[in-house]
Design an enzyme around this catalytic site. Structure first.
Site, PDB file in Angstrom:
ATOM      1  N   PHE A   1      12.613   2.867   5.578  1.00  0.00           N
ATOM      2  CA  PHE A   1      11.444   3.004   6.447  1.00  0.00           C
ATOM      3  C   PHE A   1      10.426   1.942   6.053  1.00  0.00           C
ATOM      4  O   PHE A   1       9.986   1.883   4.905  1.00  0.00           O
ATOM      5  CB  PHE A   1      10.805   4.393   6.323  1.00  0.00           C
ATOM      6  CG  PHE A   1       9.678   4.588   7.305  1.00  0.00           C
ATOM      7  CD1 PHE A   1       9.914   5.152   8.558  1.00  0.00           C
ATOM      8  CD2 PHE A   1       8.383   4.179   7.013  1.00  0.00           C
ATOM      9  CE1 PHE A   1       8.887   5.311   9.487  1.00  0.00           C
ATOM     10  CE2 PHE A   1       7.346   4.329   7.932  1.00  0.00           C
ATOM     11  CZ  PHE A   1       7.599   4.897   9.166  1.00  0.00           C
TER      12      PHE A   1
ATOM     13  N   ASP B   1       8.932  -3.214  -0.893  1.00  0.00           N
ATOM     14  CA  ASP B   1       7.954  -2.437  -0.132  1.00  0.00           C
ATOM     15  C   ASP B   1       7.492  -1.257  -0.991  1.00  0.00           C
ATOM     16  O   ASP B   1       8.177  -0.253  -1.112  1.00  0.00           O
ATOM     17  CB  ASP B   1       8.616  -1.952   1.171  1.00  0.00           C
ATOM     18  CG  ASP B   1       7.690  -1.051   1.994  1.00  0.00           C
ATOM     19  OD1 ASP B   1       6.630  -0.643   1.494  1.00  0.00           O
ATOM     20  OD2 ASP B   1       8.066  -0.744   3.150  1.00  0.00           O
TER      21      ASP B   1
ATOM     22  N   LYS C   1      -1.376   2.913   1.475  1.00  0.00           N
ATOM     23  CA  LYS C   1      -1.492   4.296   0.993  1.00  0.00           C
ATOM     24  C   LYS C   1      -2.380   4.433  -0.241  1.00  0.00           C
ATOM     25  O   LYS C   1      -3.586   4.290  -0.143  1.00  0.00           O
ATOM     26  CB  LYS C   1      -0.087   4.864   0.753  1.00  0.00           C
ATOM     27  CG  LYS C   1       0.701   5.007   2.067  1.00  0.00           C
ATOM     28  CD  LYS C   1       1.919   5.829   1.914  1.00  0.00           C
ATOM     29  CE  LYS C   1       2.788   5.857   3.140  1.00  0.00           C
ATOM     30  NZ  LYS C   1       2.580   6.974   4.025  1.00  0.00           N
TER      31      LYS C   1
ATOM     32  N   THR D   1      -7.939  -9.980  13.479  1.00  0.00           N
ATOM     33  CA  THR D   1      -9.405  -9.889  13.428  1.00  0.00           C
ATOM     34  C   THR D   1      -9.888  -9.293  12.104  1.00  0.00           C
ATOM     35  O   THR D   1     -10.684  -9.887  11.394  1.00  0.00           O
ATOM     36  CB  THR D   1      -9.939  -9.026  14.600  1.00  0.00           C
ATOM     37  OG1 THR D   1      -9.439  -9.558  15.803  1.00  0.00           O
ATOM     38  CG2 THR D   1     -11.472  -9.026  14.618  1.00  0.00           C
TER      39      THR D   1
END
Ligand SMILES: Cc1ncc(COP(=O)(O)O)c(C=O)c1O
Length: 487
Positions: free
Chosen positions: A205, A314, A345, A369
Site C-alpha cells: 500500500f 516507504d 503520519k 502550491t
C-alpha cells in the site's frame, strides 16, 4: 456473543475523568467508559447530516477532539475509548499533548496557519531552521536532504518522480533534458516520455492517487475501475511464526520473492521498459502487517544498486519511532542508507529524505502550491523535543515487547483465534481465523471501549501513540481477552 457495552460507568463519571481547561482536555482518563453502542445515536445523526454534503461511507464514528486526551479519544456520544489505532498510526504524542496545545501561542504557528505559504516559491524566512530542527534532526543516517510534501501519497508520488528524473539524468550522462526531450514529452512520446516502470509488491500500500494505485495492491476496493500503469508486481515474503520455528520455510519465502524481483527487472530491461525504482514498505501494513527479514531487504537494496535502480523505502506508516527505532529500516543493518525514505503520519508532515545525488536541480519539477505545511513543522519540532527528552522510542520498543508477550499468552490460550503474533516496537499484529471473526472481534473490543485496527483479510494491528505505556497495555490485553471470550 455480546455487543452491549459492559464498562458502563455513567455519564457523570465520564465527564469527571476529563478535566477541561479552556474547552480542551488536560488529563488522561484511567479507563474506557462506554455509554452507548458505538457508533452511538449522536454519531449516527452526524453521519446522516454529513451524507447531505460529503462522502461518508468510511466514517466509523465522530470524535470530540476537545475532550480527547492522551491515549483516549472521546466520541460524539461521550464514550471514552482507549485508542491503540491513533488515527491510522498518525498521532505521535496522543490527543492534545499539552506541550503541543501550547504552540497555539507561538507566532510562527499562528502566522503559518493564517498566512499559509506556497512553500516552493515563498518559504518563511525561518524555513530552513524549521526543517533542520523538525526533520533533519531525526533524518535516517546517510540521508542529508529532505523534501516536504502534503501527505504520504504525495511523498511517494514525488519520490517516484525523483527516481525517474534520476534514471533519465543518468542516461543523459548527468545533463538536463534536451530540446528533443522537451518537445516530445508534450505529446507523451519518446524520448521525453520514457518507458520506465516502478517495481512494487503484491500486498503493498503506497496511497490511492492515480499513480500510487499502480503500486498499491492491498485491496481491490482501492483499485477497481481505475486505469493503472503496467508496472511489475513482485512477490513479498509471507512468513510463518514464530520465526525461529520456521527458519527454512521463511528463508525460502525470501528467496522466492527476491527471484521474482530479479526476473521482473531482467524481463523489463529486455523489453526496453526499465525498472527505475523499487518501492517497498518495511511492514506491509494496510495489506496485512506482513514483514520482510533484514536479509531480504539487504538483498533487495543490493539488487537495486546493481541495476542503477532507486531504492525507495516507504516509511509512511512505520516511521517516527513506533518500530522501536526512529525508522524501521534502521533495524536491517543496511551497508548504506536507502536512496529515498518517505514519511508522513507520525512525522506529522508528508515528505521524503533523499541522498545528495537525488537532488533535482530544475525548478517546478518537484512542486505544488503548498508542498507541506509549516504549522506541522512547528508542531513536529516540539514533538521531536518531547520524544527525545522522554525517551519515547526506547519506551515504545520496551512496551512493544510486552505487548507481544501478552499476545503470545493469549495465543497459547486461544490458538485458533490468535496466531502469528509479530511486530517491531508497537507496530504489532496477529492473525485471526477468518475475516468475519476478525471483524467481529474488532467490533466487540470497540463495544468494550478499545479501538484496534484491522488490516489485510484476517489481521489485527496495533498502532498506538508513542505514549502508549504499561497501564494502557494492561487494559488493552484485558479488554482483548474479554472480547475473545465474547466471540
Ligand atoms: C505505507 C503507506 N504509504 C503511503 C500511505 C498513504 O499515506 P496518506 O494516507 O498520508 O496519503 C499510507 C497510508 O496509510 C501507508 O500506510
Amino acid at each position: 456473543m455480546s455487543h452491549t457495552p459492559t464498562l458502563k460507568l455513567g455519564r457523570s463519571t465520564a465527564t469527571n475523568v476529563i478535566r477541561c481547561l479552556s474547552g480542551i482536555a488536560t488529563s488522561e482518563p484511567s479507563q474506557p467508559v462506554v455509554l452507548t453502542p458505538i457508533p452511538g445515536p449522536k454519531s449516527q445523526e452526524l453521519k446522516t447530516a454529513m451524507a447531505k454534503v460529503h462522502q461518508n461511507p468510511s466514517v466509523k464514528f465522530f470524535v470530540d477532539y476537545e475532550k480527547s486526551f492522551g491515549n483516549y479519544l472521546v466520541d460524539a456520544d461521550g464514550n471514552v475509548i482507549l485508542d491503540t489505532f491513533m488515527q491510522i498510526s498518525s498521532i505521535p504524542l496522543g490527543y492534545n499533548h499539552p506541550e503541543l496545545v501550547a504552540l497555539h501561542k507561538d507566532p510562527r504557528f499562528i502566522t503559518a496557519a493564517v498566512s499559509r505559504p506556497a512553500l516552493g516559491s515563498f518559504p518563511r524566512t525561518d524555513f530552513a531552521d524549521l526543517v533542520k530542527n523538525a526533520l533533519i534532526s531525526i533524518a535516517p543516517k546517510g540521508l542529508t536532504h529532505v523534501q516536504t510534501m502534503m501527505d504520504g501519497t504525495g511523498a511517494n508520488e514525488n519520490a517516484i518522480k525523483t527516481a525517474f528524473i534520476k534514471y533519465q539524468t543518468n542516461r543523459r550522462g548527468g545533463k538536463p533534458p534536451t530540446t528533443e526531450d522537451l518537445i516530445s514529452c508534450m505529446n507523451q512520446e519518446l524520448p521525453g516520455t520514457p518507458h520506465l516502470s516502478v517495481l512494487g509488491f503484491h500486498g503493498a500500500f503506497h496511497g490511492r492517487s492515480l499513480a500510487m494505485l499502480s503500486v498499491t495492491r492491498s485491496k481491490a476496493v482501492h483499485k477497481v475501475d481505475i486505469p493503472a500503469f503496467d508496472w511489475p508486481i513482485a512477490l513479498f515474503p509471507r512468513y510463518k511464526y514464530p520465526l525461529e520455528k520456521f527458519e527454512e520455510y521463511n528463508r525460502a519465502e525470501d528467496e522466492k520473492a527476491l527471484k521474482s524481483v530479479r526476473d521482473l527487472i531482467a524481463s523489463r530491461k529486455k523489453e526496453n521498459r526499465d525498472v527505475a525504482a523499487i518501492i517497498v514498505e518495511p511492514i506491509q501494513s494496510e495489506g496485512g502487517d506482513f514483514h520482510g527479514s533484514p536479509e531480504f531487504f539487504r538483498e533487495l537494496q543490493k539488487i537495486a544498486a546493481d541495476n542503477g535502480i532507486t531504492f525507495i523505502v516507504d516509511e509512511v506508516q512505520t516511521g517516527g519511532g513506533a518500530s522501536g527505532t526512529l525508522w524501521a529500516h534502521e533495524q536491517w543493518d543496511l551497508p548504506t542508507s536507502p536512496d529515498i525514505v518517505t514519511f508522513s503520519k507520525k512525522a506529522l508532515i508528508g515528505g521524503y529524505y533523499y541522498k545528495d545525488e537525488w537532488k533535482v536541480n530544475e525548478p517546478y519539477r518537484i512542486y505544488n502550491t503548498w508542498m507541506g505545511e509549516p504549522t506541522k513543522l512547528v508542531t513536529l519540532e516540539k514533538a521531536v523535543e518531547v520524544i527525545k527528552r522522554d525517551n519515547l522510542v526506547q519506551k515504545t520498543k520496551d512496551v512493544g515487547i510486552e505487548l507481544r508477550r501478552g499476545l503470545s499468552v493469549l495465543e497459547a490460550i486461544y490458538p485458533r483465534l490468535i496466531f502469528n503474533v509479530r511486530g517491531m516496537g508497537t507496530l504489532t499484529a496477529f492473525d485471526t481465523s477468518d475475516t468475519k471473526t476478525r471483524d467481529k472481534l474488532l467490533d466487540i473490543a470497540l463495544a468494550r471501549g478499545l479501538q484496534i485496527g484491522g488490516c489485510g483479510d484476517t489481521s489485527i494491528r496495533f498502532r498506538p501513540a508513542l505514549i502508549f505505556d504499561e497501564p494502557h497495555l494492561k487494559l488493552t490485553l484485558e479488554i482483548l481477552e474479554r472480547a475473545i471470550k465474547d466471540l
